[in-house]
Scaffold this motif. Structure first.
Motif, PDB file in Angstrom:
ATOM      1  N   ILE A  58      41.795  43.319  32.872  1.00 53.34           N
ATOM      2  CA  ILE A  58      42.954  42.989  32.048  1.00 53.34           C
ATOM      3  C   ILE A  58      44.182  43.098  32.927  1.00 53.34           C
ATOM      4  O   ILE A  58      44.384  44.117  33.593  1.00 53.34           O
ATOM      5  CB  ILE A  58      43.061  43.938  30.843  1.00 53.34           C
ATOM      6  CG1 ILE A  58      41.806  43.791  29.981  1.00 53.34           C
ATOM      7  CG2 ILE A  58      44.294  43.635  30.017  1.00 53.34           C
ATOM      8  CD1 ILE A  58      41.507  44.964  29.137  1.00 53.34           C
ATOM      9  N   TYR A  59      44.997  42.059  32.941  1.00 53.29           N
ATOM     10  CA  TYR A  59      46.160  42.017  33.821  1.00 53.29           C
ATOM     11  C   TYR A  59      47.374  42.682  33.169  1.00 53.29           C
ATOM     12  O   TYR A  59      48.357  42.028  32.864  1.00 53.29           O
ATOM     13  CB  TYR A  59      46.497  40.572  34.189  1.00 53.29           C
ATOM     14  CG  TYR A  59      45.442  39.930  35.061  1.00 53.29           C
ATOM     15  CD1 TYR A  59      45.377  40.213  36.412  1.00 53.29           C
ATOM     16  CD2 TYR A  59      44.519  39.044  34.527  1.00 53.29           C
ATOM     17  CE1 TYR A  59      44.417  39.624  37.218  1.00 53.29           C
ATOM     18  CE2 TYR A  59      43.561  38.454  35.319  1.00 53.29           C
ATOM     19  CZ  TYR A  59      43.516  38.751  36.663  1.00 53.29           C
ATOM     20  OH  TYR A  59      42.567  38.172  37.439  1.00 53.29           O
ATOM     21  N   THR A  67      47.092  40.557  22.056  1.00 51.70           N
ATOM     22  CA  THR A  67      47.247  39.117  21.906  1.00 51.70           C
ATOM     23  C   THR A  67      48.319  38.611  22.871  1.00 51.70           C
ATOM     24  O   THR A  67      49.417  39.135  22.908  1.00 51.70           O
ATOM     25  CB  THR A  67      47.645  38.771  20.465  1.00 51.70           C
ATOM     26  OG1 THR A  67      46.649  39.278  19.585  1.00 51.70           O
ATOM     27  CG2 THR A  67      47.763  37.279  20.268  1.00 51.70           C
ATOM     28  N   GLY A  68      47.974  37.610  23.658  1.00 52.59           N
ATOM     29  CA  GLY A  68      48.900  37.034  24.618  1.00 52.59           C
ATOM     30  C   GLY A  68      48.696  37.524  26.042  1.00 52.59           C
ATOM     31  O   GLY A  68      49.308  36.999  26.972  1.00 52.59           O
ATOM     32  N   ASP A  69      47.839  38.518  26.266  1.00 51.32           N
ATOM     33  CA  ASP A  69      47.601  39.031  27.611  1.00 51.32           C
ATOM     34  C   ASP A  69      46.630  38.144  28.367  1.00 51.32           C
ATOM     35  O   ASP A  69      45.796  37.453  27.785  1.00 51.32           O
ATOM     36  CB  ASP A  69      47.045  40.453  27.560  1.00 51.32           C
ATOM     37  CG  ASP A  69      48.090  41.476  27.205  1.00 51.32           C
ATOM     38  OD1 ASP A  69      49.287  41.151  27.278  1.00 51.32           O
ATOM     39  OD2 ASP A  69      47.711  42.610  26.856  1.00 51.32           O
ATOM     40  N   LYS A  70      46.724  38.205  29.680  1.00 51.61           N
ATOM     41  CA  LYS A  70      45.827  37.451  30.547  1.00 51.61           C
ATOM     42  C   LYS A  70      44.676  38.366  30.953  1.00 51.61           C
ATOM     43  O   LYS A  70      44.892  39.539  31.298  1.00 51.61           O
ATOM     44  CB  LYS A  70      46.578  36.954  31.775  1.00 51.61           C
ATOM     45  CG  LYS A  70      45.754  36.052  32.673  1.00 51.61           C
ATOM     46  CD  LYS A  70      46.604  35.335  33.695  1.00 51.61           C
ATOM     47  CE  LYS A  70      47.184  36.283  34.699  1.00 51.61           C
ATOM     48  NZ  LYS A  70      47.715  35.603  35.883  1.00 51.61           N
ATOM     49  N   VAL A  71      43.451  37.858  30.878  1.00 52.74           N
ATOM     50  CA  VAL A  71      42.263  38.641  31.218  1.00 52.74           C
ATOM     51  C   VAL A  71      41.393  37.843  32.184  1.00 52.74           C
ATOM     52  O   VAL A  71      41.507  36.618  32.281  1.00 52.74           O
ATOM     53  CB  VAL A  71      41.445  39.025  29.960  1.00 52.74           C
ATOM     54  CG1 VAL A  71      42.215  39.956  29.073  1.00 52.74           C
ATOM     55  CG2 VAL A  71      40.994  37.809  29.207  1.00 52.74           C
ATOM     56  N   LEU A  72      40.524  38.550  32.893  1.00 54.59           N
ATOM     57  CA  LEU A  72      39.517  37.940  33.749  1.00 54.59           C
ATOM     58  C   LEU A  72      38.182  38.123  33.057  1.00 54.59           C
ATOM     59  O   LEU A  72      37.833  39.241  32.649  1.00 54.59           O
ATOM     60  CB  LEU A  72      39.514  38.609  35.127  1.00 54.59           C
ATOM     61  CG  LEU A  72      38.592  38.029  36.180  1.00 54.59           C
ATOM     62  CD1 LEU A  72      39.067  36.630  36.572  1.00 54.59           C
ATOM     63  CD2 LEU A  72      38.569  38.926  37.403  1.00 54.59           C
ATOM     64  N   ALA A  82      41.579  33.867  31.446  1.00 55.74           N
ATOM     65  CA  ALA A  82      41.738  33.443  30.059  1.00 55.74           C
ATOM     66  C   ALA A  82      42.952  34.132  29.459  1.00 55.74           C
ATOM     67  O   ALA A  82      43.436  35.134  29.980  1.00 55.74           O
ATOM     68  CB  ALA A  82      40.488  33.778  29.252  1.00 55.74           C
ATOM     69  N   ILE A  83      43.432  33.561  28.353  1.00 60.47           N
ATOM     70  CA  ILE A  83      44.527  34.150  27.587  1.00 60.47           C
ATOM     71  C   ILE A  83      43.959  34.569  26.233  1.00 60.47           C
ATOM     72  O   ILE A  83      43.261  33.793  25.575  1.00 60.47           O
ATOM     73  CB  ILE A  83      45.676  33.133  27.383  1.00 60.47           C
ATOM     74  CG1 ILE A  83      46.281  32.716  28.718  1.00 60.47           C
ATOM     75  CG2 ILE A  83      46.747  33.693  26.463  1.00 60.47           C
ATOM     76  CD1 ILE A  83      47.103  33.786  29.389  1.00 60.47           C
ATOM     77  N   LEU A  84      44.255  35.802  25.818  1.00 57.65           N
ATOM     78  CA  LEU A  84      43.828  36.278  24.504  1.00 57.65           C
ATOM     79  C   LEU A  84      44.699  35.624  23.439  1.00 57.65           C
ATOM     80  O   LEU A  84      45.914  35.782  23.447  1.00 57.65           O
ATOM     81  CB  LEU A  84      43.977  37.795  24.415  1.00 57.65           C
ATOM     82  CG  LEU A  84      42.988  38.612  25.228  1.00 57.65           C
ATOM     83  CD1 LEU A  84      43.432  40.053  25.273  1.00 57.65           C
ATOM     84  CD2 LEU A  84      41.620  38.501  24.629  1.00 57.65           C
TER      85      LEU A  84
END
Length: 151
Positions: A58-59, A67-72, A82-84
Motif C-alpha cells: 500500500i503506497y 478509498t482512493g489509495d494506490k496499491v500494488l 491499482a486504485i482502491l
C-alpha cells in the motif's frame, strides 16, 4: 438409590484446536483479497478463474488502504498497480461503504487498463484523485472519465 457415575468431557480450547476466534479485519492491508471492477482482460480472467488479486503493498505511510489509495497487487503471477475505488471497512462521513473491496487496474502512467468501470464510484474520489495527479506525472483523473455511475 442408584448413582450413575458422571464422566467429565475434556473440551479443547480454540487455540489448541488450530483455529482463531478473533473478529475479521475490515481494512485493506497486505494479503487482502480484492475485486477488479473494470473490464480489463487481466482482471476479467483472474476473477473468472476464482483467483482474485491480493494486495501486496500500500503506497501510504500507515500501511492501511482507504478509498482512493494506490496499491500494488499480485494478479495472475504479475505485479500490477491499482486504485482502491471502494472499501468494505467503516468509512469517514459522506464516504459510502461497499460490499466488497473494489480496485481499478492502472499502468505506470496512471491510466486505467480497462475502458469501463462496472460499479458506482464515490464522488469524493474526484478531489482525492485530483490531488494525487501531477502535471508531468501520472494522471489519475482518467479513472473518473471511464466511470459510468457515481454515488
Amino acid at each position: 438409590m442408584n448413582f450413575v457415575p458422571v464422566r467429565l468431557l475434556l473440551v479443547k480450547s480454540s487455540e489448541s484446536a488450530g483455529f482463531h476466534t478473533c473478529t475479521s479485519v475490515q481494512q485493506i492491508q497486505k494479503m487482502t483479497r480484492l475485486r477488479v471492477v473494470d473490464n480489463s482482460n487481466l482482471g476479467k480472467e483472474a476473477m473468472l478463474e476464482g483467483r482474485p488479486p491480493r494486495c501486496i503493498h500500500i503506497y501510504n505511510k500507515k500501511g492501511i488502504g482507504y478509498t482512493g489509495d494506490k496499491v500494488l497487487v499480485a494478479i495472475k503471477g504479475q505485479k500490477k498497480r491499482a486504485i482502491l475505488t471502494g472499501c468494505h471497512q467503516n468509512q469517514k462521513p459522506l464516504m459510502p461503504k461497499f460490499d466488497s473491496n473494489n480496485i481499478v487496474l492502472i499502468d505506470d502512467s496512471g491510466s486505467p487498463l480497462g475502458t469501463r468501470i462496472h460499479v458506482p464510484v464515490p464522488t469524493m474520489l474526484r478531489s482525492k484523485l485530483a490531488d494525487m495527479s501531477r502535471p508531468k506525472g501520472a494522471d489519475y483523473t482518467k479513472i473518473l472519465a471511464i466511470a459510468t455511475r457515481f454515488v
